[in-house]
Scaffold this motif. Structure first.
Motif, PDB file in Angstrom:
ATOM      1  N   SER A  92       8.575  -4.587  -5.523  1.00 45.62           N
ATOM      2  CA  SER A  92       8.698  -4.127  -4.298  1.00 45.62           C
ATOM      3  C   SER A  92       9.147  -5.069  -3.134  1.00 45.62           C
ATOM      4  O   SER A  92       9.804  -4.915  -2.473  1.00 45.62           O
ATOM      5  CB  SER A  92       7.517  -3.252  -4.024  1.00 45.62           C
ATOM      6  N   VAL A  93       8.055  -6.039  -3.098  1.00 40.93           N
ATOM      7  CA  VAL A  93       8.109  -7.117  -2.000  1.00 40.93           C
ATOM      8  C   VAL A  93       9.373  -7.973  -2.235  1.00 40.93           C
ATOM      9  O   VAL A  93      10.081  -8.102  -1.306  1.00 40.93           O
ATOM     10  CB  VAL A  93       6.992  -8.035  -2.129  1.00 40.93           C
ATOM     11  N   ALA A  94       9.830  -8.317  -3.523  1.00 41.42           N
ATOM     12  CA  ALA A  94      10.788  -8.968  -3.596  1.00 41.42           C
ATOM     13  C   ALA A  94      12.168  -8.055  -3.133  1.00 41.42           C
ATOM     14  O   ALA A  94      12.987  -8.684  -2.332  1.00 41.42           O
ATOM     15  CB  ALA A  94      11.137  -9.488  -5.220  1.00 41.42           C
ATOM     16  N   LEU A  95      12.235  -6.745  -3.374  1.00 43.99           N
ATOM     17  CA  LEU A  95      13.181  -6.047  -2.951  1.00 43.99           C
ATOM     18  C   LEU A  95      13.347  -5.959  -1.382  1.00 43.99           C
ATOM     19  O   LEU A  95      14.528  -6.196  -0.932  1.00 43.99           O
ATOM     20  CB  LEU A  95      13.148  -4.647  -3.742  1.00 43.99           C
ATOM     21  N   MET A  96      12.354  -5.645  -0.931  1.00 45.86           N
ATOM     22  CA  MET A  96      12.491  -5.352   0.751  1.00 45.86           C
ATOM     23  C   MET A  96      12.659  -6.745   1.543  1.00 45.86           C
ATOM     24  O   MET A  96      13.476  -6.950   2.188  1.00 45.86           O
ATOM     25  CB  MET A  96      11.084  -4.879   1.045  1.00 45.86           C
ATOM     26  N   ALA A  97      11.867  -7.764   0.927  1.00 46.12           N
ATOM     27  CA  ALA A  97      12.252  -9.019   1.391  1.00 46.12           C
ATOM     28  C   ALA A  97      13.698  -9.567   1.383  1.00 46.12           C
ATOM     29  O   ALA A  97      14.179 -10.075   2.198  1.00 46.12           O
ATOM     30  CB  ALA A  97      11.129 -10.011   0.868  1.00 46.12           C
ATOM     31  N   SER A  98      14.264  -9.414  -0.117  1.00 46.75           N
ATOM     32  CA  SER A  98      15.506  -9.861  -0.130  1.00 46.75           C
ATOM     33  C   SER A  98      16.510  -9.151   0.762  1.00 46.75           C
ATOM     34  O   SER A  98      17.484  -9.595   1.279  1.00 46.75           O
ATOM     35  CB  SER A  98      15.879  -9.563  -1.766  1.00 46.75           C
ATOM     36  N   TYR A  99      16.326  -7.863   0.908  1.00 50.05           N
ATOM     37  CA  TYR A  99      17.069  -6.979   1.719  1.00 50.05           C
ATOM     38  C   TYR A  99      17.172  -7.568   3.331  1.00 50.05           C
ATOM     39  O   TYR A  99      18.103  -7.661   3.983  1.00 50.05           O
ATOM     40  CB  TYR A  99      16.740  -5.562   1.506  1.00 50.05           C
TER      41      TYR A  99
END
Length: 563
Positions: A92-99
């Motif tokens: 979740s963190v990787a997803l949101m941070a990447s975006y």
């Protein structure tokens, strides 16, 4: 094992669907059991499309969340993306941070330390945000019960957006936005998203406001599919669409971090089961043995060389995790046997030296062994922390709620939860948990169950039947691998126990008016006497493929055998 044959759908419905789809009755039966009754239902099931995903703005507070993030981007605010240390949290963190990093460089990530801070939002994390001039925290896979923490952040001038999928308490935190499909006032059509799924709906909303489409977000679906598999959420509705396209990304063009993991395991095409048992444990191992930051670093890394280095470190943590898990499981089994508590309705064990990072896995192993709602405790600072696991059909979250007077903090799902309590309350809690379970559990649930979809004759198992069966994937809760029953079987005389320790069973079965077919039964070596000497028997199994020296043939993967 308890064998339960699912009710057969209405014959008229089977005939109607069979004719509409031009398939065997057995396939129509399986589809109807999954709630698929029409040609259109079947088309959506077999051919998922991204357009089947719901409008993210149907979720309660989505407009508030998107507006607050847009304001932060416009004002160049510092944003912290906060998440739990397990697979759902770190993806979740990787997803949101990447975006967000595609739109601003003012993004930092924060994963709490499993040992110092424990599960969920921590005061330490909020203090870190305050010390670093962060004015907005986006929390994922946690926060739905963080009433006091969100209030504390507000005092410091920090706004919260919560993206969670756990069950809310009586009060919702006073955040700018609380995205959780399980909120009683949320009318979002699909309730079973994982934390990463809720995060994906938020970036979908932000992308829509940018004038982008769902097609522009496909690259993030490898993370969502990994979380869907690891968090054991139902693979129905939206989760099925997300997992289906996410697997295509994993197998076709995964991000460097996942690519680096796949290089280690050298498997051509991954299923959701491979994600659960091969990819997820490696990602989880970082938070279990070292720190969840390593997992986020791997999943957000854009350089393949750096990703390979991180994946190698995480693989070492995973090997360490396996050794620790094995040792603690052995100690826990010894403790249960020494306490002579096999007659209890629950399994509760405690050792202050056990590694907090693996007690959840140990709880799962004990549940497999004794098939009881299970709690594994260890020391965590001046308190005790536990992981809970349940048996199919029993809600362990409700059982913990019934013992809440002895618990400091708890949260989770029907089948998995975590809690902390004072050591002085351990014995009282242990008895209260036993009482709560013994009064509410259906005693049949204490025997493992195999749910059988339908009965087949061996002649029904054709290459065409299997080709259609494969298209039922991805499999998981709500859409499990189909299990079949066949009676009146005989071994053709080649049956034997195989494997180094002869614990597996390999037989070739025959049935009147059908071609013989090879079966493999892992862990079923002890059943050999049931099939020897031309005895007739019945078996439950899934249909599988076996590849040997370039030849591919159908085989049965045995789950159990009875005389």
């Amino acid at each position: 094992m308890r064998w339960t044959l699912k009710p057969k759908p209405d014959t008229q419905k089977i005939n109607a669907l069979q004719n509409a789809l031009q398939v065997e009755a057995g396939i129509a039966n399986l589809l109807l059991q999954r709630g698929i009754e029409t040609y259109e239902d079947a088309k959506a099931f077999f051919r998922p499309r991204l357009e089947h995903l719901h409008d993210p703005f149907l979720m309660q507070d989505m407009d508030k969340a998107a507006t607050r993030i847009e304001r932060a981007l416009a004002n160049d605010e510092n944003i912290m993306v906060y998440g739990d240390y397990d697979v759902d949290g770190t993806t979740s963190v990787a997803l949101m941070a990447s975006y967000l990093k595609t739109r601003t460089d003012k993004v930092t990530t924060y994963i709490p330390d499993r040992y110092e801070e424990g599960y969920g939002i921590s005061y330490k994390g909020i203090d870190f945000a305050s010390d670093n001039d962060i004015s907005l925290i986006v929390a994922l896979d946690c926060g739905i019960k963080a009433i006091d923490k969100v209030a504390y952040a507000k005092e410091k001038g920090i706004d919260f957006i919560i993206c969670d999928h756990h069950r809310p308490g009586d009060t919702i935190p006073d955040a700018v936005a609380v995205l959780d499909p399980k909120r009683s006032d949320c009318n979002y059509p699909y309730k079973e998203l994982c934390g990463c799924g809720v995060g994906f709906k938020l970036i979908q909303a932000l992308a829509l406001q940018e004038g982008k489409t769902i097609e522009d977000l496909i690259e993030y679906l490898d993370l969502v599919a990994t979380a869907v598999g690891a968090d054991i959420v139902p693979i129905t509705g939206e989760n099925r669409v997300l997992a289906y396209f996410g697997l295509q990304v994993i197998n076709g063009n995964p991000r460097p971090g996942i690519h680096a993991i796949l290089e280690q395991i050298k498997k051509d095409t991954l299923t959701i089961t491979d994600v659960v048992f091969i990819v997820a444990p490696r990602i989880n191992a970082a938070g279990r043995m070292k720190h969840g930051d390593y997992a986020v670093a791997l999943l957000t890394e854009t350089d393949i060389t750096a990703a390979r280095k991180l994946a190698s470190e995480i693989d070492a943590y995973n090997l360490d995790r396996r050794e620790t898990d094995k040792q603690i499981t052995e100690e826990a089994l010894q403790q249960i046997e020494a306490q002579n508590e096999q007659d209890r309705f629950t399994t509760v064990v405690y050792n202050e030296t056990w590694h907090k990072g693996v007690i959840g896995i140990v709880a799962s192993r004990l549940t497999e062994t004794y098939y009881r709602p299970t709690l594994v405790f260890t020391k965590s600072g001046d308190k005790l922390a536990a992981s809970a696991r349940s048996v199919s059909g029993f809600d362990v979250y409700n059982a913990l709620e019934a013992c809440s007077e002895h618990i400091e903090q708890f949260g989770g799902h029907k089948y998995a939860a975590g809690l902390t309590l004072q050591e002085s309350n351990y014995e009282a809690f242990k008895q209260a948990f036993e009482d709560a379970v013994s009064k509410t559990i259906d005693k049949r649930l204490l025997t493992p169950e195999i749910k059988i979809d339908s009965e087949l004759h061996l002649s029904d198992i054709t290459p065409r039947f299997y080709r259609i069966l494969k298209q039922f994937a991805p499999f998981g809760p709500g859409n499990m691998t189909p299990i079949f029953l066949t009676t009146d079987l005989r071994d053709t005389g080649y049956g034997k126990c195989v494997g180094e320790d002869k614990t597996h069973l390999r037989i070739t079965v025959a049935q009147p008016e059908a071609n013989p077919i090879v079966c493999i039964g892992f862990g079923l070596g002890e059943k050999y006497p049931l099939i020897s000497g031309q005895k007739t028997f019945k078996a439950v199994y899934s249909v599988d493929e076996n590849e040997w020296q370039g030849n591919v043939s159908l085989q049965l993967k045995l789950r159990d055998i009875k005389a």
